[in-house]
Each structure stands twice: as C-alpha cells, then as structure tokens.
Scaffold this active site. Structure first.
Site, PDB file in Angstrom:
ATOM      1  N   HIS A  56       0.846  -1.206   0.000  1.00  0.00           N
ATOM      2  CA  HIS A  56       0.000   0.000   0.000  1.00  0.00           C
ATOM      3  C   HIS A  56       0.874   1.246   0.000  1.00  0.00           C
ATOM      4  O   HIS A  56       1.557   1.555   0.980  1.00  0.00           O
ATOM      5  CB  HIS A  56      -0.910   0.013   1.225  1.00  0.00           C
ATOM      6  CG  HIS A  56      -1.937   1.116   1.181  1.00  0.00           C
ATOM      7  ND1 HIS A  56      -3.255   0.891   0.859  1.00  0.00           N
ATOM      8  CD2 HIS A  56      -1.836   2.455   1.406  1.00  0.00           C
ATOM      9  CE1 HIS A  56      -3.920   2.036   0.885  1.00  0.00           C
ATOM     10  NE2 HIS A  56      -3.077   3.006   1.213  1.00  0.00           N
ATOM     11  N   HIS A  58       1.384   5.454  -2.076  1.00  0.00           N
ATOM     12  CA  HIS A  58       0.861   6.530  -2.929  1.00  0.00           C
ATOM     13  C   HIS A  58       2.043   7.196  -3.629  1.00  0.00           C
ATOM     14  O   HIS A  58       2.575   8.202  -3.162  1.00  0.00           O
ATOM     15  CB  HIS A  58       0.067   7.543  -2.106  1.00  0.00           C
ATOM     16  CG  HIS A  58      -1.224   6.998  -1.585  1.00  0.00           C
ATOM     17  ND1 HIS A  58      -2.415   7.127  -2.267  1.00  0.00           N
ATOM     18  CD2 HIS A  58      -1.498   6.306  -0.471  1.00  0.00           C
ATOM     19  CE1 HIS A  58      -3.375   6.530  -1.582  1.00  0.00           C
ATOM     20  NE2 HIS A  58      -2.844   6.023  -0.485  1.00  0.00           N
ATOM     21  N   GLN A 151      -9.918   9.174  -5.251  1.00  0.00           N
ATOM     22  CA  GLN A 151      -9.616   9.750  -3.938  1.00  0.00           C
ATOM     23  C   GLN A 151     -10.717  10.673  -3.405  1.00  0.00           C
ATOM     24  O   GLN A 151     -10.938  10.757  -2.200  1.00  0.00           O
ATOM     25  CB  GLN A 151      -8.288  10.517  -3.993  1.00  0.00           C
ATOM     26  CG  GLN A 151      -7.951  11.249  -2.724  1.00  0.00           C
ATOM     27  CD  GLN A 151      -6.490  11.134  -2.339  1.00  0.00           C
ATOM     28  OE1 GLN A 151      -5.668  10.613  -3.061  1.00  0.00           O
ATOM     29  NE2 GLN A 151      -6.163  11.615  -1.167  1.00  0.00           N
ATOM     30  N   HIS A 209      -9.340   1.570   0.033  1.00  0.00           N
ATOM     31  CA  HIS A 209      -9.231   2.289   1.299  1.00  0.00           C
ATOM     32  C   HIS A 209     -10.579   2.090   2.001  1.00  0.00           C
ATOM     33  O   HIS A 209     -11.615   2.496   1.471  1.00  0.00           O
ATOM     34  CB  HIS A 209      -9.013   3.782   1.062  1.00  0.00           C
ATOM     35  CG  HIS A 209      -7.648   4.145   0.587  1.00  0.00           C
ATOM     36  ND1 HIS A 209      -7.114   3.673  -0.593  1.00  0.00           N
ATOM     37  CD2 HIS A 209      -6.698   4.955   1.138  1.00  0.00           C
ATOM     38  CE1 HIS A 209      -5.901   4.182  -0.757  1.00  0.00           C
ATOM     39  NE2 HIS A 209      -5.614   4.959   0.276  1.00  0.00           N
ATOM     40  N   GLU A 212     -11.139   4.096   6.953  1.00  0.00           N
ATOM     41  CA  GLU A 212      -9.994   4.816   7.536  1.00  0.00           C
ATOM     42  C   GLU A 212     -10.573   5.925   8.424  1.00  0.00           C
ATOM     43  O   GLU A 212     -10.561   7.097   8.078  1.00  0.00           O
ATOM     44  CB  GLU A 212      -9.094   5.385   6.445  1.00  0.00           C
ATOM     45  CG  GLU A 212      -7.789   5.942   6.980  1.00  0.00           C
ATOM     46  CD  GLU A 212      -6.901   6.521   5.902  1.00  0.00           C
ATOM     47  OE1 GLU A 212      -5.811   7.005   6.253  1.00  0.00           O
ATOM     48  OE2 GLU A 212      -7.270   6.501   4.712  1.00  0.00           O
ATOM     49  N   ASP A 308       2.542   3.325   2.857  1.00  0.00           N
ATOM     50  CA  ASP A 308       1.488   4.315   2.586  1.00  0.00           C
ATOM     51  C   ASP A 308       2.053   5.621   2.064  1.00  0.00           C
ATOM     52  O   ASP A 308       1.748   6.029   0.955  1.00  0.00           O
ATOM     53  CB  ASP A 308       0.628   4.539   3.835  1.00  0.00           C
ATOM     54  CG  ASP A 308      -0.710   5.203   3.532  1.00  0.00           C
ATOM     55  OD1 ASP A 308      -1.036   5.370   2.351  1.00  0.00           O
ATOM     56  OD2 ASP A 308      -1.438   5.544   4.480  1.00  0.00           O
ATOM     57  N   TRP A 314       0.613  14.089   3.589  1.00  0.00           N
ATOM     58  CA  TRP A 314       0.081  13.449   4.793  1.00  0.00           C
ATOM     59  C   TRP A 314       1.155  13.079   5.811  1.00  0.00           C
ATOM     60  O   TRP A 314       0.866  12.894   6.981  1.00  0.00           O
ATOM     61  CB  TRP A 314      -0.697  12.183   4.403  1.00  0.00           C
ATOM     62  CG  TRP A 314      -1.904  12.499   3.589  1.00  0.00           C
ATOM     63  CD1 TRP A 314      -3.151  12.827   4.043  1.00  0.00           C
ATOM     64  CD2 TRP A 314      -1.989  12.554   2.163  1.00  0.00           C
ATOM     65  NE1 TRP A 314      -4.002  13.074   2.998  1.00  0.00           N
ATOM     66  CE2 TRP A 314      -3.316  12.923   1.829  1.00  0.00           C
ATOM     67  CE3 TRP A 314      -1.066  12.321   1.126  1.00  0.00           C
ATOM     68  CZ2 TRP A 314      -3.738  13.057   0.512  1.00  0.00           C
ATOM     69  CZ3 TRP A 314      -1.497  12.464  -0.170  1.00  0.00           C
ATOM     70  CH2 TRP A 314      -2.816  12.829  -0.480  1.00  0.00           C
TER      71      TRP A 314
END
Length: 422
Positions: A56, A58, A151, A209, A212, A308, A314
C-alpha cells in the site's frame, strides 16, 4: 550455475544453507551445493530473504513534501486539502522524476515490489499516465502494481467512475475505492457494489481504502466482504487501513472476521500512518487507530503492512524502509512474542506477495532469484536493527550493495576493542 550464495540463514529458521542461481532463477536450495564454476558469495550466516513488498503506497504524491505548502497540523483532512491544492500544479515530468527517485530508494532497501494507488479524480489523468510510464521504466528491477483510486469519492466526484474505467483501459491493474469518504454510509455501500461488480466483470483485483476512520460504525469492510463472496472474488480483494475496527465492539468483530475469512478478503495495515492520523479527536486515553492485526492473523486472514506515505502532504517522514514499517507495526500491535515478531516480518515479505499475486516469489527452486542479504542473523534481528542490506538481487543480478553496519570503539580503560554490529 551462475551464482551460489553460501552459508545463509533463511527466514524459516534454516541455517548454513546454500542457494544456487542459474538464468535468473533459483536452481537449488540446500547445504553444501556444488559450485560448478559459479561465482560464490559468502553470506557469513546472515539472513537471506525474498525481497520486501509494499502492499500500500501513494507514489503519485511521494516526495512532494512542502508542495504547495507544509501540512502544519499533520492531519488527514489537511493532507487531503493540500493534495487538492497541488493537483492543478502537477506536471507529468515532475511526477515521473519524483517516482523514479523513490524507486531508487526502494531498490537500495531491498523493496522490489510496490502496489501504489493513483488518484483518478483529476480528469487529465496526468498521474495515471506518469505512473504507467514509471512502471514501464522500472520493470527490469521492480514490480509495480497500480490501483485506480477515486480519492475524492466514486459517487462524490462526478467524473470519478468514468475516469476509473479510463485508467483501467490504459493499463492500471487494480480497482480501488474509498467508501467512507462518500457523503453517506448508503453511498459508501453503493460505491463498493459498483466497484466490485466492475472488477468482477473485468477479472481484476480490488484494493479499497476502507473505514480509515475512528468511527466504529464505519463498517464498509462488511459490505466489501459480502460482495467479494457474492461475486466470487475470493483471494483477489484487500481492505486497506481498516482503522475503524480498532474502535469496534468486540462482539461485532467476532462476526466480521469470519466473514472476511470466508470471502478471502485480505487486510493491509499502515502502521506509521494509521497511528499518526487516527485518534486526533481523542483527548486521553488516545486510540492507536491501527486495525486488529493479531486478531486478523489468528483468524487466518492474510495481513500485510504498507508504508502508505513518504514525504508527502500526509506524512513528512519515511524512507522506503519496510523494516521501519514492520518495527512500528510490531510495537503498536504489541506483537512481541517470538512467533508474532516473525509474523511482522512476513507482513512485509510473504503476505503482501500473496496479496499482490506475485508469481515466482520466495526462496525455493524455480522461484525468481530476487533476494536480499541482510546484516542480521534472523528476521527478528533484522527488525530490531533495521539491518543494512548487504546486497539486493533482481533476477540473479546484484542491483544494490551496502557495507555491514559496524562500529569500532576505542574507549579508555577498555583494552579489548572489537567491531560490533550496530
């Protein structure tokens, strides 16, 4: 034989093992193999492992920290807002350059397979085009799977479904989703149905996802398991994050885990990010937020740890080191028993390889000669030390090397000085 690696320790506990490599594949695994003119590499008793796998990530956002500004609060919602500000400024060239730089980091750390989500809510699909180009360029040394990720919400974003289908048509591998980000629970459930039916029709894997959130009533994983079972997607579906499970009622979880097992739905926790972003509304006690990893494993569900984020809107930290991820996951899940610590190592190697459906992964005759030699004697020691990668092999060729991490002290009153492993 092309290469024989001598005197290796393997993750399953075998020691003094030789691994013979021919034509990019493992030809034999046993003690005292004949060399037959092959190059010999002395492992010196260190751990020889299949490569790390990140289930996982991004990559469209990686290494974008500070663009267009820094996430001052460090929260999930400010990160999402930042990504919305950055998207209009993205260029394909910059996306490719950052992703390739991250892939270099990954290979140096023995990370040779990555599943990365790519945002499809930008109608230009710049990030999709960029990561398809990156996937093509890194294919000789790194396996990359792309997930079409709406997203902004499949139903919340007017063009998300059409864009997702366009992305799949362009060559993206996996169907993604984010049901908890839809406007209502009902819309979230509907998005799961739509996406699972599309994936089933296309013969694709699914990675959503899912939940979360700190809200224990965010239960889209149940819907995901239901549709996976209904559509025969067993073994092809993963729920990522699943942080609401941390806060769920124990009785409900006792029902949920058998449903996930029956449906063949895997779980992907992201320890570094889950414990950073969850529990932000708590005073004290503060919830860790990470999903119920030991309980999922005990139920026979495949569980992987993902990185991630690395230096993006983030998360301002990270280095592409899956041992750092395993180290955090071990602590947060309180998995300090011997078998549990080895399971955490498997959560960044074997388990994600199964979730991604990687072929020829492992240390056995016939597998690809994709290997990492670590400066440690066992998986537990590798996690403890975040061990140096002495060498990284792809299809039997060394693609990265690092020296052993040792120190030599010279201390007053200590006549016997020796090198020791850091």
């Amino acid at each position: 034989m092309d290469v024989v690696i001598r005197n290796a320790s393997l993750p399953d506990g075998r020691r003094g093992i030789d691994v013979a490599i021919a034509d990019g594949k493992i030809a034999a695994v046993a003690a005292a193999l004949p060399a037959r003119g092959a190059q010999e590499i002395d492992a010196g008793g260190d751990l020889l492992s299949p490569p790390f796998v990140d289930a996982h990530f991004h990559m469209d956002a990686t290494l974008s920290y500070g663009l267009p500004r820094v996430n001052q609060s460090g929260t999930l919602l400010e990160g999402i807002a930042l990504w919305g500000e950055l998207k209009p400024q993205l260029t394909q060239e910059a996306l490719v350059e950052r992703a390739l730089r991250y892939c270099d980091w990954a290979v140096a750390r023995g990370l040779l397979a990555i599943r990365t989500h790519v945002d499809v809510c930008d109608d230009r699909l710049l990030a999709v085009e960029a990561l398809l180009e990156v996937k093509r360029r890194v294919a000789p040394y790194l396996d990359m799977q792309l997930v079409a990720f709406p997203q902004d919400g499949l139903l919340r974003s007017p063009t998300a479904l059409a864009n997702l289908k366009r992305a799949i048509g362009m060559g993206v591998d996996v169907v993604g989703g984010i049901p908890h980000f839809e406007r209502t629970m009902a819309d979230g459930a509907e998005s799961v149905r739509i996406l699972c039916e599309f994936a089933a029709g296309q013969g694709l894997r699914v990675d959503m996802h899912c939940d979360e959130s700190d809200d224990p009533l965010s239960r889209h994983i149940e819907t995901l398991a239901y549709h996976s079972h209904r559509l025969g997607l067993h073994g092809r579906v993963a729920g990522s994050h699943l942080t609401s499970m941390h806060s769920m009622d124990n009785y409900y979880v006792s029902k949920l885990l058998p449903l996930m097992k029956e449906a063949g739905v895997a779980a992907i926790a992201n320890p570094l990010i889950n414990i950073t972003l969850q529990g932000r509304h708590d005073s004290y006690p503060k919830r860790r937020g990470m999903t119920r990893v030991p309980e999922l494993m005990a139920a026979g569900i495949d569980v992987a740890f993902g990185h991630d984020c690395v230096m993006d809107p983030w998360y301002s930290l990270g280095s592409g080191d899956m041992l750092e991820v395993a180290h955090m996951g071990l602590h947060v899940a309180q998995m300090t028993g011997q078998d549990a610590m080895r399971a955490c190592y498997a959560a960044v190697t074997e388990a994600p390889a199964r979730i991604l459906g990687l072929h020829g992964y492992g240390i056995a005759a016939g597998c690809h000669a994709d290997l990492v030699l670590l400066d440690a004697a066992s998986p537990v020691e590798a996690i403890r030390l975040r061990a140096a990668r002495r060498l990284v092999m792809r299809r039997g060729k060394v693609v990265a090397e690092s020296p052993r991490a040792v120190a030599r002290l010279s201390l007053p009153g200590r006549p016997e000085q020796a090198d020791f492993r850091l």
